[in-house]
Design an enzyme around this catalytic site. Sequence first.
Site: not given
Length: 278
Positions: A49, A92, A115
């Site tokens: 990322k 995460q 997300d």
Amino acid sequence: MSKVIDGKKISLEIKNKLKDEVEKLKVKPKLVVISVGDDAASKVYVGQKEKAAVYIGIEYLHMHYDMISDDDLIKEINKLNDDKSVDGIIVQLPLPKGMDEKRIVNSIVSDKDVDGLTYLNAGLLLNNKESLVSCTPKGIMKLLKEYHVNISGANAVVVGRSILVGKPIANLLLNADATVTLCHSKTNNLDKITKKADILIAAIGKKHFITRDMVRRGSIIIDVGINRVDGKLYGDVDYDNVYDKVSLITPVPGGVGPMTVVMLMENVLKAYKMHNNI
């Protein structure tokens, strides 16, 4: 014509478009990635990322905690929610055992949830409304579009019902007018269902679970599985044995994986545009 759906090539094309767009902005979009603990796979994904964000020109901040309580982590997320310079926040996953992932993820405000995992964004997707969509399913839809796959009226079978992939991709396919069957570990006669699929999406996390006798000749196979066995990556689909039977297939690695990261970056830019009324 090659049967292989080249996620690396498509993702690079999108990355370069995003880079060109970000270069023209005076103030750059900002992404904050939060990680907790020492999960080895998470470290790899966080690194991917960062690399993509730096390439595109998105401002990137990684906040890592060896240990932190749920309440303290939510306090930090709330500070980022209130920070006007931050456009995207992701936690995460997986978090260490004992942490309440759902509560923590849902503390992110929906317009920074790049997300696409908050209940609000999931509900908007379910109702076919504009939202930030989960990155892997969004990437799958982009690949199908790039390869001119006609989704409308197609018989689509999704194997796996996770909130990360299975459920959102089922909703996206439904929204695109496919007839969708969502299968899972309790599904009876799975092979009879997968054999009827025009589009088969495997997202269960089991090496070579989908075998040659489970797929219909001429079908399109999207393999979301990333299974590490003895240091090597394998998909959920037995690629070599299925290859000659299908019309299109994603490899592992190099198929869906690269799309997930670039769709996250696309979501960050989308959130930035929402925040700046662009």
